[in-house]
Design a protein around this motif. Structure first.
Motif, PDB file in Angstrom:
ATOM      1  N   GLN A 109      -4.057  -6.674  -2.165  1.00 56.03           N
ATOM      2  CA  GLN A 109      -3.400  -5.546  -2.824  1.00 56.03           C
ATOM      3  C   GLN A 109      -3.646  -4.245  -2.065  1.00 56.03           C
ATOM      4  OE1 GLN A 109      -1.152  -5.625  -5.032  1.00 56.03           O
ATOM      5  NE2 GLN A 109      -1.336  -7.720  -5.734  1.00 56.03           N
ATOM      6  N   HIS A 112      -1.570  -4.357   1.117  1.00 55.93           N
ATOM      7  CA  HIS A 112      -0.171  -4.158   0.723  1.00 55.93           C
ATOM      8  C   HIS A 112       0.103  -2.673   0.526  1.00 55.93           C
ATOM      9  CE1 HIS A 112       3.272  -4.140  -2.111  1.00 55.93           C
ATOM     10  NE2 HIS A 112       3.613  -5.287  -1.540  1.00 55.93           N
ATOM     11  N   ALA A 122       8.042  -3.246   1.970  1.00 59.14           N
ATOM     12  CA  ALA A 122       7.949  -4.582   1.390  1.00 59.14           C
ATOM     13  C   ALA A 122       9.184  -5.383   1.783  1.00 59.14           C
ATOM     14  CB  ALA A 122       7.837  -4.493  -0.125  1.00 59.14           C
ATOM     15  N   GLY A 124       9.067  -9.097   0.764  1.00 66.19           N
ATOM     16  CA  GLY A 124       9.009 -10.021  -0.367  1.00 66.19           C
ATOM     17  C   GLY A 124       8.062  -9.487  -1.420  1.00 66.19           C
ATOM     18  N   GLU A 125       7.695 -10.362  -2.349  1.00 61.72           N
ATOM     19  CA  GLU A 125       6.779 -10.010  -3.427  1.00 61.72           C
ATOM     20  C   GLU A 125       5.491 -10.799  -3.267  1.00 61.72           C
ATOM     21  OE1 GLU A 125       8.606 -10.587  -7.258  1.00 61.72           O
ATOM     22  OE2 GLU A 125      10.529  -9.863  -6.515  1.00 61.72           O
ATOM     23  N   THR A 127       2.950 -13.313  -3.952  1.00 60.86           N
ATOM     24  CA  THR A 127       3.181 -14.590  -4.607  1.00 60.86           C
ATOM     25  C   THR A 127       1.943 -15.468  -4.489  1.00 60.86           C
ATOM     26  OG1 THR A 127       5.508 -14.460  -3.996  1.00 60.86           O
ATOM     27  CG2 THR A 127       4.681 -16.613  -4.634  1.00 60.86           C
ATOM     28  N   VAL A 139       2.387 -12.434   1.045  1.00 64.75           N
ATOM     29  CA  VAL A 139       3.567 -11.574   0.918  1.00 64.75           C
ATOM     30  C   VAL A 139       4.034 -11.213   2.323  1.00 64.75           C
ATOM     31  CG1 VAL A 139       2.222  -9.427   0.742  1.00 64.75           C
ATOM     32  CG2 VAL A 139       4.570  -9.526  -0.174  1.00 64.75           C
TER      33      VAL A 139
END
Length: 154
Positions: A109, A112, A122, A124-125, A127, A139
């Motif tokens: 996190q 990210h 970003a 993708g998400e 996952t 991700v």
């Protein structure tokens, strides 16, 4: 090469990963800030007949930056900025050819968020590719120049 194994003693070692940048200083700062990469040597200007022969171009002028890859032994990130380069659209995760570089991070996190704050984006998400009992998150993202980065972690 002997027996298709890469060298006569059968040992193959990845030396470095190269990314061609539109702005090498900006991209280097991104990788320093987000992943803690450090300069391995001062930036260099590369040109001349030997460079042209080696890379198959005429009149190439390259600014080269070498960065450490934390946790990687004897491997580094090489960033090139050519005085003249061919731009191409950013690829997608399923584009043929080299697709992405993956980094295993302790805090996915935080990495990210760091990418977003440093000018990345970003793709993708986040996952969970593992299970509820043994989660493993991943991700896909982009650096500021559109290169795909995969983050992996628990």
């Amino acid at each position: 090469m002997e027996n298709g194994r890469g060298s006569s003693n059968g040992v193959l070692r990845v030396s470095h990963l190269n990314i061609v940048a539109r702005d090498v200083d900006r991209l280097a700062e991104f990788y320093r800030r987000v992943f803690g990469c450090q300069d391995l040597r001062p930036p260099r200007e590369l040109s001349g007949k030997a460079v042209d022969r080696g890379i198959g171009l005429r009149g190439a002028k390259i600014r080269s930056v070498w960065l450490s890859l934390p946790g990687a032994v004897d491997m580094f990130l090489e960033l090139f900025e050519f005085a003249a380069y061919e731009d191409r659209p950013a690829g997608s995760a399923n584009s043929a050819g080299y697709a992405h570089v993956a980094f295993e991070v302790e805090d996915l996190q935080a990495a990210h968020e760091g990418i977003l704050q440093a000018g990345g984006s970003a793709l993708g998400e986040v996952t969970n590719l593992g299970s509820d009992e043994t989660p493993y998150f991943a991700v896909y993202m982009r650096d500021p120049e559109g290169n795909i980065i995969e983050l992996e972690g628990r």
